[in-house]
Structure formats: structure tokens, C-alpha cells
Design a protein around this motif. Structure first.
Motif, short mmCIF file in Angstrom:
data_model
loop_
_atom_site.label_atom_id
_atom_site.label_comp_id
_atom_site.label_asym_id
_atom_site.label_seq_id
_atom_site.Cartn_x
_atom_site.Cartn_y
_atom_site.Cartn_z
N THR A 133 0.86 -1.25 0.23
CA THR A 133 -0.14 0.00 -0.18
C THR A 133 0.87 1.29 0.08
O THR A 133 0.26 2.10 -0.44
CB THR A 133 -0.93 0.07 1.26
N GLY A 134 1.95 1.15 0.54
CA GLY A 134 2.84 2.48 0.49
C GLY A 134 4.01 2.56 -0.80
O GLY A 134 4.58 3.23 -0.91
N GLU A 136 6.38 0.74 -1.50
CA GLU A 136 7.84 1.11 -1.03
C GLU A 136 8.53 -0.15 -1.82
O GLU A 136 8.50 -1.19 -2.14
CB GLU A 136 7.92 0.51 0.39
N CYS A 167 -2.01 -6.24 4.31
CA CYS A 167 -0.82 -5.09 3.98
C CYS A 167 -0.02 -5.15 5.31
O CYS A 167 -0.29 -5.22 6.28
CB CYS A 167 -1.58 -3.67 3.72
N PRO A 169 1.77 -1.67 6.52
CA PRO A 169 1.98 -0.24 6.20
C PRO A 169 3.45 0.13 6.51
O PRO A 169 4.26 -0.45 7.16
CB PRO A 169 1.28 0.40 7.17
N PRO A 170 4.10 1.13 5.64
CA PRO A 170 5.44 1.88 6.17
C PRO A 170 5.46 2.08 7.60
O PRO A 170 4.61 2.59 8.08
CB PRO A 170 5.25 3.03 5.20
N GLU A 173 4.96 5.85 9.03
CA GLU A 173 3.76 6.54 8.43
C GLU A 173 2.45 6.07 9.25
O GLU A 173 2.24 5.25 9.81
CB GLU A 173 3.20 6.23 6.97
N HIS A 178 -3.38 3.60 5.02
CA HIS A 178 -3.08 2.35 4.31
C HIS A 178 -4.16 1.45 4.68
O HIS A 178 -4.57 0.70 3.59
CB HIS A 178 -1.82 1.81 4.80
#
Ligand code: PLP
Length: 226
Positions: A133-134, A136, A167, A169-170, A173, A178
Motif C-alpha cells: 500500500t505504501g 515501497e 498489508c 504499512p510503512p 507513516e 493504508h
């Protein structure tokens, strides 16, 4: 001296925090499954969680699953083991009989290997598609813009048992964006299971519709840095 941690106590606390979060968002507690992330933790520690009644576990390394879980699965009935880490296609055969849910389906080549393994063994673990989602670059997962097409390939073309999305997330963040993005991708594809939320944010994830929260540290204590 550090306090000895009671895994049974920790599990109870997490379960009641999950119940609170469900109540706060008018959800049924049965709709949220606690995936106890036991990576790096030795068999004796994992056994304590099993003795306390926990049956759903997450591991992120294939080798560790193969080393740790056959005796535990033999000793305790009803274990549901989730693979939450990367799956190399040449490792599919090794880990396949041991896992009940694969949360990290993220590329067409892996999807094709899973199709073949399911055909050969008749074992059909539930699959979650991991979404990056990020976006990355170093992280696994299908990119959000490619998710709809990939879901359709896995589900419609390959007939894989795709149950939901996952997911991570980062780290730096706010996770809510996300969680919301994952929920939206799932919604528009008619998927109703969401694996999101870890020790630090599982209650928030439940507000955003998580059906599976993956909690490690809050149950088993801190892990040594790998
Ligand atoms: C380690 C891990 C977790 C658990 O994280 P904690 O912060 O220890 O709860 C959850 N999901 C994945 C994919 C992990 O690798």
C-alpha cells in the motif's frame, strides 16, 4: 531483572482489547481473528500459547515453519498456521503441507506455483493477496494500481481460494491511510477479509475493518534484532 512475561496473561489482554475495539465499532468479536505471530520464538514459548488455548499463528520464514511446526501440529489439534512472510517459488513444496493460510500471494509466478501445488496435493490453503500500500520499493506486495488485475487473475483465471487482502504499512507513516486503502481495494473486488494491524495498531485496524490482526510483540515480548 526483567519481569517474566506470562503469555497466557498477554493473550487475555489482547483478546479483551480486541473485544473493546469491536464493540467501539459495532462489530462482532467473532469477525476478528487474532493471529499470534510467533516468529523467532522457540517451541517452548509457542507451546505456552497453545496450552493457553491460542490456535491461530503467524510465521514469516519458511525454514522456521518446517523446523518448528510439525511436532507442534502433531501435539495440538486445530492449529491454523498463517504464512505472513515472503514465499520463494522453490520453497512452495516444502512449506505447503504445513500452512493453512498464505497471506503473501503477491505475483503471478507464485500464483502459478500455488495452482500446481494445490492440484498435486489436493490441499488448498486460503490465500490473501499482499498489497504494497505504501508502494515501497524494498517491500513485497502487489502495487495498489495493479491489485484489481492481479486479484482477478488469481481468482478468476487460476481459481485460487483468494479470501482477502493483507498489508504491512510503512513503519514511519500513519497506518490509517493504508488500512483505508486496503479496505477500499477489497470492497471494490468483493473480498471481505482484511489482514492488517500489528501490536502497535491492531485496535485502529479493527476500526478500519480488519478481520485478522497479526500480533507478535504484545504477546511474546520483544524479539532480538535479526
Ligand atoms: C513480525 C510481523 C508482525 C508482528 O509484529 P509485532 O509488531 O511484533 O506485533 C505482523 N505482521 C508481519 C508480516 C510480521 O512480519
Amino acid at each position: 531483572m526483567t519481569q517474566p512475561i506470562s503469555i497466557a496473561e498477554n493473550l487475555k489482554e489482547i483478546q479483551s482489547a480486541i473485544a473493546e475495539a469491536c464493540k467501539a465499532s459495532n462489530r462482532s468479536v467473532e469477525d476478528v481473528s487474532l493471529v499470534a505471530v510467533s516468529k523467532i520464538k522457540p517451541v517452548e514459548i509457542v507451546r505456552q500459547a497453545l496450552v493457553a488455548g491460542q490456535r491461530v499463528f503467524g510465521e514469516n520464514r519458511v525454514q522456521e515453519i518446517c523446523d518448528k511446526w510439525p511436532p507442534l501440529k502433531e501435539e495440538f489439534g486445530g492449529v491454523e498456521l498463517h504464512l505472513i512472510g515472503p514465499l520463494q517459488t522453490n520453497k512452495v513444496k516444502d512449506v505447503f503441507p504445513l500452512v493453512d493460510v498464505i497471506e503473501t500471494l503477491d505475483r503471478p509466478k507464485l500464483a502459478r506455483y500455488l495452482v500446481r501445488a494445490m492440484e498435486e496435493t489436493g490441499h488448498r490453503p486460503d490465500c490473501f493477496i499482499q498489497v504494497n500500500t505504501g508502494s515501497e520499493p524494498q517491500k513485497a506486495g502487489i502495487l495498489p494500481e495493479d491489485a484489481d488485475a492481479f486479484i482477478s487473475v488469481c481468482r478468476d483465471d487460476y481459481q485460487l481460494p483468494v479470501k482477502g487482502l493483507m498489508c504491512i504499512p510503512p513503519v514511519d507513516e500513519e497506518p490509517t491511510l493504508h488500512f483505508a486503502l486496503l479496505r477500499e481495494i477489497a470492497r471494490r473486488n468483493g473480498l471481505d477479509q482484511l489482514s492488517m494491524g500489528m501490536s502497535g495498531d491492531f485496535e485502529t485496524a479493527i476500526k478500519f475493518g480488519a478481520t485478522h490482526v497479526r500480533v507478535g510483540t504484545a504477546i511474546f515480548g520483544k524479539r532480538p534484532k535479526p
